[in-house]
Design a protein around this motif. Structure first.
Motif, PDB file in Angstrom:
ATOM      1  N   UNK A 128       0.785  -1.307   0.073  1.00 19.67           N
ATOM      2  CA  UNK A 128      -0.106   0.076  -0.114  1.00 19.67           C
ATOM      3  C   UNK A 128       0.669   1.149   0.052  1.00 19.67           C
ATOM      4  N   UNK A 129       0.528   2.362  -0.666  1.00 15.71           N
ATOM      5  CA  UNK A 129       1.170   3.644  -0.801  1.00 15.71           C
ATOM      6  C   UNK A 129       0.249   4.572  -0.311  1.00 15.71           C
ATOM      7  N   UNK A 130       0.937   5.084   0.817  1.00 13.38           N
ATOM      8  CA  UNK A 130       0.029   6.373   1.353  1.00 13.38           C
ATOM      9  C   UNK A 130      -0.061   7.684   0.484  1.00 13.38           C
ATOM     10  N   UNK A 131       1.034   7.775  -0.452  1.00 16.91           N
ATOM     11  CA  UNK A 131       1.026   8.861  -1.379  1.00 16.91           C
ATOM     12  C   UNK A 131      -0.212   8.901  -2.232  1.00 16.91           C
ATOM     13  N   UNK A 132      -0.203   7.514  -2.888  1.00 14.72           N
ATOM     14  CA  UNK A 132      -1.242   7.233  -4.064  1.00 14.72           C
ATOM     15  C   UNK A 132      -2.694   6.625  -3.426  1.00 14.72           C
ATOM     16  N   UNK A 176      -1.019  14.246 -10.132  1.00 14.76           N
ATOM     17  CA  UNK A 176      -0.822  12.919 -10.090  1.00 14.76           C
ATOM     18  C   UNK A 176       0.349  12.361  -9.930  1.00 14.76           C
ATOM     19  N   UNK A 177       1.120  12.866 -11.032  1.00 14.83           N
ATOM     20  CA  UNK A 177       2.596  12.544 -11.163  1.00 14.83           C
ATOM     21  C   UNK A 177       3.065  12.838 -10.143  1.00 14.83           C
ATOM     22  N   UNK A 178       2.983  14.087  -9.478  1.00 15.36           N
ATOM     23  CA  UNK A 178       3.802  14.550  -8.032  1.00 15.36           C
ATOM     24  C   UNK A 178       3.428  13.485  -7.077  1.00 15.36           C
ATOM     25  N   UNK A 179       2.234  12.907  -7.056  1.00 17.63           N
ATOM     26  CA  UNK A 179       2.019  11.766  -5.936  1.00 17.63           C
ATOM     27  C   UNK A 179       2.592  10.599  -6.205  1.00 17.63           C
ATOM     28  N   UNK A 237       9.736   8.848  -1.375  1.00 16.67           N
ATOM     29  CA  UNK A 237       9.621   8.759   0.193  1.00 16.67           C
ATOM     30  C   UNK A 237       9.087   7.167   0.576  1.00 16.67           C
ATOM     31  N   UNK A 238       8.530   6.519  -0.290  1.00 18.63           N
ATOM     32  CA  UNK A 238       8.032   5.000   0.078  1.00 18.63           C
ATOM     33  C   UNK A 238       8.786   3.831  -0.383  1.00 18.63           C
TER      34      UNK A 238
END
Length: 246
Positions: free
Chosen positions: A9-13, A86-89, A96-97
């Motif tokens: 799981x990705x928090x950013x996405x 969305x690219x930045x996420x 970061x992950x």
């Protein structure tokens, strides 16, 4: 050859993201898919097999990540600001992950980690190195494009600009701290001069000029007029360069 699959799981996405790892040691290399591609493309198109000796000898380890290009760079017709946000996420997910996760899996901090990719994946490889040189030790870009105009046309905002290497390198001062970091990284830019390579050739030459103007060493290699923008050639180029870097 060792391989492993991860679905985490990705928090950013705010979703699960997939990755496949090949090899058991050596220099780590983060692999970005080509345009709108998936984490399994590098394997399915024979790129992993092309470097099998390096993987089996423990000289190279590939971390093939997933992309969100179909929601960002390649989401043609959608709102440009939403696309680049969305690219930045995804950028935050990678830096970061995923990179910390790779370091955890390796147990050694993944020193000198490379990035690589073909076509749009080549842009990602170079862009991540240039934006996060403290994380990566080099980039190998095959048939990359390095200007946002190919995907965003005339639209450019703050986020598009910082993801368009030709644009921000052109404005970067010679004595910028990042420029000094770049001078100690392995940068490989390669493209053919055959079918479907005109955009890549144009951008590669411009990027080469910008790097040279700032005394940033790069191995820039232009292959012949028979060399097309295609997996057939990328399968030949990739092991050629990795043999020198690993």
């Amino acid at each position: 050859m060792h391989s492993a699959y991860y679905n985490e799981y990705s928090e950013a996405l705010q979703r699960r993201m997939e990755m496949k790892v090949f090899g058991h040691g050596g220099r780590a290399c983060l692999v970005f898919p080509a345009q709108s591609g998936r984490f399994y493309d590098f394997e399915n198109f024979g790129m992993v097999e092309s470097v099998r000796p390096l993987l089996e000898q423990g000289r190279l380890q590939l971390f093939c990540c997933d992309s969100v290009d179909s929601e960002s760079w390649a989401a043609f017709g959608a709102d440009c600001r939403s696309r680049i946000e969305q690219h930045e996420r995804w950028y935050r997910y990678i830096g970061d992950e995923l990179v910390p996760r790779i370091r955890q899996l390796r147990g050694d901090g993944a020193p000198g980690m490379l990035t690589t990719g073909c076509s749009l994946g080549g842009l990602h490889a170079v862009n991540f190195l240039l934006r996060r040189p403290e994380l990566f030790g080099g980039a190998v870009s095959l048939s990359g494009i390095y200007h946002s105009r190919w995907y965003f046309g005339d639209y450019c905002d703050d986020l598009v600009y910082i993801n368009s290497p030709i644009q921000y390198l052109d404005q970067m001062p010679y004595d910028h701290p990042y420029a000094e970091l770049y001078r100690h990284r392995d940068i490989v830019l390669c493209c053919g001069q055959g079918a479907w390579e005109s955009e890549s050739g144009q951008d590669t030459r411009r990027l080469q000029q910008l790097l040279q103007a700032k005394d940033i060493a790069a191995w820039v290699d232009y292959w012949g007029t028979d060399v097309a923008h295609d997996w057939l050639w990328w399968r030949r180029q990739f092991p050629y360069f990795m043999e020198h870097l690993c």
